[in-house]
Design an enzyme around this catalytic site. Structure first.
Site, PDB file in Angstrom:
ATOM      1  N   ASP A 173       0.800  -1.166  -0.091  1.00 48.50           N
ATOM      2  CA  ASP A 173      -0.210  -0.097  -0.017  1.00 48.50           C
ATOM      3  C   ASP A 173       0.985   1.257  -0.122  1.00 48.50           C
ATOM      4  OD1 ASP A 173      -3.360   0.209   1.189  1.00 48.50           O
ATOM      5  OD2 ASP A 173      -1.992   2.071   1.063  1.00 48.50           O
ATOM      6  N   ARG A 207      -0.693   2.818   7.177  1.00 43.52           N
ATOM      7  CA  ARG A 207      -1.907   1.855   7.182  1.00 43.52           C
ATOM      8  C   ARG A 207      -1.093   0.507   7.432  1.00 43.52           C
ATOM      9  NH1 ARG A 207      -7.165   1.450   3.426  1.00 43.52           N
ATOM     10  NH2 ARG A 207      -8.466   1.909   5.483  1.00 43.52           N
ATOM     11  N   THR A 247     -11.884   3.073  -5.387  1.00 35.10           N
ATOM     12  CA  THR A 247     -12.466   3.796  -6.507  1.00 35.10           C
ATOM     13  C   THR A 247     -13.801   4.554  -6.054  1.00 35.10           C
ATOM     14  OG1 THR A 247     -13.723   1.942  -6.650  1.00 35.10           O
ATOM     15  CG2 THR A 247     -11.929   2.067  -7.940  1.00 35.10           C
ATOM     16  N   LYS A 294     -21.027  -7.306  -9.993  1.00 34.40           N
ATOM     17  CA  LYS A 294     -20.523  -6.718  -8.834  1.00 34.40           C
ATOM     18  C   LYS A 294     -21.353  -5.518  -8.747  1.00 34.40           C
ATOM     19  CE  LYS A 294     -18.659  -5.673  -5.366  1.00 34.40           C
ATOM     20  NZ  LYS A 294     -18.918  -6.092  -3.851  1.00 34.40           N
ATOM     21  N   LEU A 295     -21.870  -4.680  -9.696  1.00 30.89           N
ATOM     22  CA  LEU A 295     -22.439  -3.338  -9.495  1.00 30.89           C
ATOM     23  C   LEU A 295     -23.700  -3.725  -9.338  1.00 30.89           C
ATOM     24  CD1 LEU A 295     -21.285  -0.927 -12.287  1.00 30.89           C
ATOM     25  CD2 LEU A 295     -20.812  -0.862  -9.885  1.00 30.89           C
ATOM     26  N   LEU A 345     -29.348  -5.297  -3.946  1.00 25.60           N
ATOM     27  CA  LEU A 345     -29.444  -5.388  -2.445  1.00 25.60           C
ATOM     28  C   LEU A 345     -29.820  -4.100  -1.670  1.00 25.60           C
ATOM     29  CD1 LEU A 345     -26.067  -7.189  -1.677  1.00 25.60           C
ATOM     30  CD2 LEU A 345     -28.465  -8.376  -1.308  1.00 25.60           C
ATOM     31  N   CYS A 363     -19.941   0.959  -0.234  1.00 31.35           N
ATOM     32  CA  CYS A 363     -20.372   0.513  -1.886  1.00 31.35           C
ATOM     33  C   CYS A 363     -21.478   0.855  -2.371  1.00 31.35           C
ATOM     34  CB  CYS A 363     -20.164  -1.086  -1.554  1.00 31.35           C
ATOM     35  SG  CYS A 363     -18.332  -1.709  -1.369  1.00 31.35           S
ATOM     36  N   LYS A 374     -23.215  -0.066  10.390  1.00 27.26           N
ATOM     37  CA  LYS A 374     -23.636  -1.347  10.726  1.00 27.26           C
ATOM     38  C   LYS A 374     -23.030  -1.819  11.934  1.00 27.26           C
ATOM     39  CE  LYS A 374     -22.715  -5.143   8.104  1.00 27.26           C
ATOM     40  NZ  LYS A 374     -22.369  -6.163   7.030  1.00 27.26           N
ATOM     41  N   ARG A 399     -18.081   4.840   6.929  1.00 23.42           N
ATOM     42  CA  ARG A 399     -18.224   5.410   5.561  1.00 23.42           C
ATOM     43  C   ARG A 399     -19.639   5.362   4.886  1.00 23.42           C
ATOM     44  NH1 ARG A 399     -13.650   2.377   2.261  1.00 23.42           N
ATOM     45  NH2 ARG A 399     -14.300   0.570   3.604  1.00 23.42           N
TER      46      ARG A 399
HETATM   47  C1  UDX Z   1     -12.399  -0.166  -2.083  1.00 18.31           C
HETATM   48  C2  UDX Z   1     -13.784   0.388  -1.992  1.00 18.31           C
HETATM   49  O1  UDX Z   1     -14.302   0.820  -0.727  1.00 18.31           O
HETATM   50  C3  UDX Z   1     -14.499  -0.496  -2.644  1.00 18.31           C
HETATM   51  O2  UDX Z   1     -15.860  -0.151  -3.014  1.00 18.31           O
HETATM   52  C4  UDX Z   1     -13.752  -0.897  -3.988  1.00 18.31           C
HETATM   53  O3  UDX Z   1     -14.694  -1.827  -4.477  1.00 18.31           O
HETATM   54  C5  UDX Z   1     -12.471  -1.422  -3.843  1.00 18.31           C
HETATM   55  O4  UDX Z   1     -11.798  -0.350  -2.996  1.00 18.31           O
HETATM   56  P1  UDX Z   1     -11.623  -0.795   0.591  1.00 18.31           P
HETATM   57  O5  UDX Z   1     -10.742  -1.927   0.640  1.00 18.31           O
HETATM   58  O6  UDX Z   1     -12.846  -0.769   1.351  1.00 18.31           O
HETATM   59  O7  UDX Z   1     -12.239  -1.032  -0.856  1.00 18.31           O
HETATM   60  O8  UDX Z   1     -10.778   0.746   0.359  1.00 18.31           O
HETATM   61  P2  UDX Z   1     -10.059   1.308   1.076  1.00 18.31           P
HETATM   62  O9  UDX Z   1     -10.177   0.765   2.666  1.00 18.31           O
HETATM   63  O10 UDX Z   1      -9.988   2.788   0.875  1.00 18.31           O
HETATM   64  O11 UDX Z   1      -8.278   0.650   0.677  1.00 18.31           O
HETATM   65  C6  UDX Z   1      -7.800   0.990  -0.451  1.00 18.31           C
HETATM   66  C7  UDX Z   1      -6.517   0.964   0.009  1.00 18.31           C
HETATM   67  O12 UDX Z   1      -5.398   1.278  -1.407  1.00 18.31           O
HETATM   68  C8  UDX Z   1      -6.061   2.109   0.864  1.00 18.31           C
HETATM   69  O13 UDX Z   1      -5.176   1.622   1.870  1.00 18.31           O
HETATM   70  C9  UDX Z   1      -5.056   3.023   0.094  1.00 18.31           C
HETATM   71  O14 UDX Z   1      -4.201   3.573   0.749  1.00 18.31           O
HETATM   72  C10 UDX Z   1      -4.581   2.112  -0.958  1.00 18.31           C
HETATM   73  N1  UDX Z   1      -3.961   2.722  -2.351  1.00 18.31           N
HETATM   74  C11 UDX Z   1      -4.873   3.752  -2.745  1.00 18.31           C
HETATM   75  C12 UDX Z   1      -2.730   2.383  -2.886  1.00 18.31           C
HETATM   76  O15 UDX Z   1      -1.980   1.548  -2.417  1.00 18.31           O
HETATM   77  N2  UDX Z   1      -2.584   3.049  -3.941  1.00 18.31           N
HETATM   78  C13 UDX Z   1      -3.222   3.851  -4.552  1.00 18.31           C
HETATM   79  O16 UDX Z   1      -2.628   4.544  -5.439  1.00 18.31           O
HETATM   80  C14 UDX Z   1      -4.217   4.216  -4.010  1.00 18.31           C
HETATM   81  C1  UDX Z   2     -22.348  -4.798   0.914  1.00 28.03           C
HETATM   82  C2  UDX Z   2     -22.732  -6.027   0.336  1.00 28.03           C
HETATM   83  O1  UDX Z   2     -23.446  -6.750   1.108  1.00 28.03           O
HETATM   84  C3  UDX Z   2     -21.423  -6.869  -0.108  1.00 28.03           C
HETATM   85  O2  UDX Z   2     -21.806  -8.189  -0.802  1.00 28.03           O
HETATM   86  C4  UDX Z   2     -20.422  -6.007  -0.966  1.00 28.03           C
HETATM   87  O3  UDX Z   2     -19.358  -6.752  -1.209  1.00 28.03           O
HETATM   88  C5  UDX Z   2     -20.240  -4.718  -0.318  1.00 28.03           C
HETATM   89  O4  UDX Z   2     -21.267  -4.046   0.116  1.00 28.03           O
HETATM   90  P1  UDX Z   2     -21.619  -3.968   3.231  1.00 28.03           P
HETATM   91  O5  UDX Z   2     -21.768  -2.618   2.857  1.00 28.03           O
HETATM   92  O6  UDX Z   2     -20.249  -4.123   3.968  1.00 28.03           O
HETATM   93  O7  UDX Z   2     -21.728  -4.996   2.035  1.00 28.03           O
HETATM   94  O8  UDX Z   2     -22.679  -4.216   4.296  1.00 28.03           O
HETATM   95  P2  UDX Z   2     -24.176  -4.827   4.177  1.00 28.03           P
HETATM   96  O9  UDX Z   2     -24.505  -5.956   5.205  1.00 28.03           O
HETATM   97  O10 UDX Z   2     -24.535  -5.138   2.726  1.00 28.03           O
HETATM   98  O11 UDX Z   2     -25.073  -3.492   4.460  1.00 28.03           O
HETATM   99  C6  UDX Z   2     -25.156  -2.321   3.779  1.00 28.03           C
HETATM  100  C7  UDX Z   2     -26.011  -1.376   4.556  1.00 28.03           C
HETATM  101  O12 UDX Z   2     -27.308  -1.807   4.501  1.00 28.03           O
HETATM  102  C8  UDX Z   2     -25.984  -1.164   5.983  1.00 28.03           C
HETATM  103  O13 UDX Z   2     -25.927   0.111   6.341  1.00 28.03           O
HETATM  104  C9  UDX Z   2     -26.948  -1.854   6.731  1.00 28.03           C
HETATM  105  O14 UDX Z   2     -27.350  -1.500   7.936  1.00 28.03           O
HETATM  106  C10 UDX Z   2     -28.186  -1.638   5.728  1.00 28.03           C
HETATM  107  N1  UDX Z   2     -29.095  -2.741   5.812  1.00 28.03           N
HETATM  108  C11 UDX Z   2     -28.767  -4.162   5.341  1.00 28.03           C
HETATM  109  C12 UDX Z   2     -30.381  -2.541   6.091  1.00 28.03           C
HETATM  110  O15 UDX Z   2     -30.765  -1.446   6.409  1.00 28.03           O
HETATM  111  N2  UDX Z   2     -31.295  -3.526   6.044  1.00 28.03           N
HETATM  112  C13 UDX Z   2     -31.165  -4.792   5.681  1.00 28.03           C
HETATM  113  O16 UDX Z   2     -32.127  -5.672   5.743  1.00 28.03           O
HETATM  114  C14 UDX Z   2     -29.612  -5.152   5.388  1.00 28.03           C
END
Ligand code: UDX
Ligand code: UDX
Length: 453
Positions: free
Chosen positions: A34, A39, A89, A216-217, A223, A272, A335, A342
């Site tokens: 990273d 981190r 992203t 994925k999208l 959901l 997400c 949650k 976030r």
């Molecule tokens: C993120 C998004 O939240 C998710 O929606 C997407 O699908 C994948 O990227 P997450 O692992 O949650 O997933 O992101 P984050 O916790 O922000 O971690 C990304 C890491 O990449 C950070 O630690 C950042 O420092 C690192 N990074 C970013 C690099 O190493 N190089 C870069 O150029 C930019």
């Molecule tokens: C989501 C997807 O579930 C996962 O597959 C993907 O990889 C990343 O995005 P995440 O955002 O970590 O995961 O949590 P998730 O359990 O999906 O909950 C998302 C939000 O919806 C939370 O704020 C949760 O509290 C809310 N939620 C979920 C509700 O309000 N009601 C429900 O019945 C379920």
């Protein structure tokens, strides 16, 4: 091809995913790199940078055995033939597509770093959620290399925060998209091989690369759509005397509908859902599919509406003013079982209450540090404490915003005793016993709970 793996991006996705791969593939060296040195230092310490049940144990077992965290991105690229990319992203906040499109600058910079450092053919695996057809753009950059060949694979991650380790251990499915050419199929097989160490083969799906990116999208959009659908009906329940939990339960017992993701609440948060739906909207618009774009945009609008509605309900109950009243927010994480805030609904609800000149006391078992960052510009009007009893002391209202299990077993009589009267409780997660709370003396209200007559 050597068996080593590296992952660029040590975030919520990269860290846990690579830890689980390292555990199940002891014959592979897994390097997580990273650009953020702080981190990486945290990943190498006893205080991991993210909270996730079970993660500490996995990391303790494999770290410095075959899982390594480092900032030396070039060395990691050179030591392996398979490179996962898990950089963030976020939604683009400038220029064309601002507020909707994905900001791909980190992903592109990463592709250029790979080209620069490469010393052999590589398989580049998109682990982060990307707009459909991103692989094509990346291939164009990677193909600039005069000597080496790069295969781009889409392998989106479906883990949910708070249950990441369980989701990685027992995924509903693993999706691997690649080009349907001999070389593309061989690259797919190389990635299938990793997961086959612990995931049953029938749960590993190979598709074309565009299907994988789009799935994925769409999975996230579907959901989120369920959450917005049930939340929209919660408003109708309040008007008609129906109870949203009863409606959801009875509806969800229909096998065709299913019971999951039908819990009404303060709206969805997390890194997400919002980002991915807006991205879907942007993609549809860019292909001229206006009606499709509008359909999905509504999922986000209902989510915002739900938060405004909840604050509106509070105002109504509390004599149309919360100015200078202390309001205790129980939970700030988006949650339960995560410290992540976030896009948490709590952020918006807190700001709407501050707009009404409320004083806030925020408590959360894991997310206070992030909460302080999210509200740093209004810190003088917010008190942060890990102790719910302290948060509620002298408060006019408690608002339960995160479904932390421990909130069920609080001593509500004690909380009530410390509050100003009349004492209000808004259970935005429908997780408490409203009748019991009313018996104590609270004016208690849930979401989507109409008064049956
Ligand atoms: C993120 C998004 O939240 C998710 O929606 C997407 O699908 C994948 O990227 P997450 O692992 O949650 O997933 O992101 P984050 O916790 O922000 O971690 C990304 C890491 O990449 C950070 O630690 C950042 O420092 C690192 N990074 C970013 C690099 O190493 N190089 C870069 O150029 C930019
Ligand atoms: C989501 C997807 O579930 C996962 O597959 C993907 O990889 C990343 O995005 P995440 O955002 O970590 O995961 O949590 P998730 O359990 O999906 O909950 C998302 C939000 O919806 C939370 O704020 C949760 O509290 C809310 N939620 C979920 C509700 O309000 N009601 C429900 O019945 C379920």
């Amino acid at each position: 091809m050597n068996k080593n793996i590296c992952c660029i991006g040590a975030g919520y996705i990269g860290g846990p995913t690579m830890a689980v791969i390292a555990e199940h593939c002891p014959d592979r060296t897994v390097m997580v790199v990273d650009i953020n040195a702080e981190r990486i230092a945290a990943w190498n310490s006893d205080q991991l940078p993210i909270y996730e049940p079970g993660l500490d144990d996995v990391v303790r077992r494999v770290r410095n055995r075959n899982l390594f965290f480092s900032t030396d991105i070039e060395a990691a690229i050179q030591s392996c033939d398979i490179i996962f990319v898990g950089v963030n992203t976020p939604t683009k906040m400038f220029g064309r597509g601002a507020g909707c499109a994905s900001d791909l600058q980190y992903w592109e910079a990463t592709a250029r770093t790979i080209v620069k450092a490469a010393n052999s053919n590589k398989i580049v695996v998109e682990k982060c959620t990307l707009p459909v057809r991103t692989a094509a753009a990346m291939e164009q950059i990677l193909q600039e290399h005069p000597r080496y060949h790069f295969d781009v694979i889409s392998n989106p991650e479906f883990l949910a925060e708070g249950s990441a380790i369980a989701d990685l251990e027992h995924p509903d499915r693993v999706l691997i998209g690649g080009h349907q050419t001999p070389q593309g199929l061989a690259a797919i097989e190389a990635i299938v091989d990793i997961y086959a160490a612990w995931v049953p083969r029938e749960r590993i799906l190979a598709t074309n690369v565009w299907s994988s990116e789009l799935t994925k999208l769409v999975a996230n959009a579907m959901l989120a759509q369920r959450v917005s659908s049930i939340n929209s009906i919660s408003a109708l329940c309040e008007e008609t005397g129906a109870d949203i939990d009863e409606v959801a339960r009875a509806m969800g017992m229909d096998g065709r509908i299913g019971a999951k993701f039908l819990k009404a609440g303060p709206g969805f948060g997390g890194s997400c859902f919002r980002k991915d739906i807006l991205n879907l909207v942007y993609i549809c618009e860019s292909y001229g599919l206006k009606e499709v774009a509008e359909y999905w945009r509504q999922v986000v609008l209902i989510n915002d509406y739900q938060q405004e509605r909840l604050v509106g309900n509070m105002l109504l109950e509390m004599f149309n003013t919360v100015a200078n009243k202390r309001i205790a927010l129980f939970g700030f994480a988006f949650k339960a079982n995560t410290g992540d805030t976030r896009e948490s609904p709590a952020i918006r609800i807190a700001r709407l209450l501050l707009d009404e000149h409320a004083q806030l006391a925020i408590t959360d078992p894991k997310a206070l540090a992030h909460a302080q960052g999210d509200l740093s510009d209004v810190a003088d009007r917010v008190h942060f404490t890990t102790d719910p009893y302290e948060a509620a002391q002298g408060a006019d209202a408690i608002v339960v915003l995160t479904d932390w299990a421990e909130y069920r077993t609080l001593d509500f009589a004690r909380l009530y005793a410390g509050m100003r009267k009349p004492a209000f409780l808004f259970d935005a997660r429908n997780m408490l016993d409203l009748a019991g709370l009313r018996a104590i003396g609270f004016h208690a209200r849930g979401v989507g709970k109409g008064v049956a007559e």
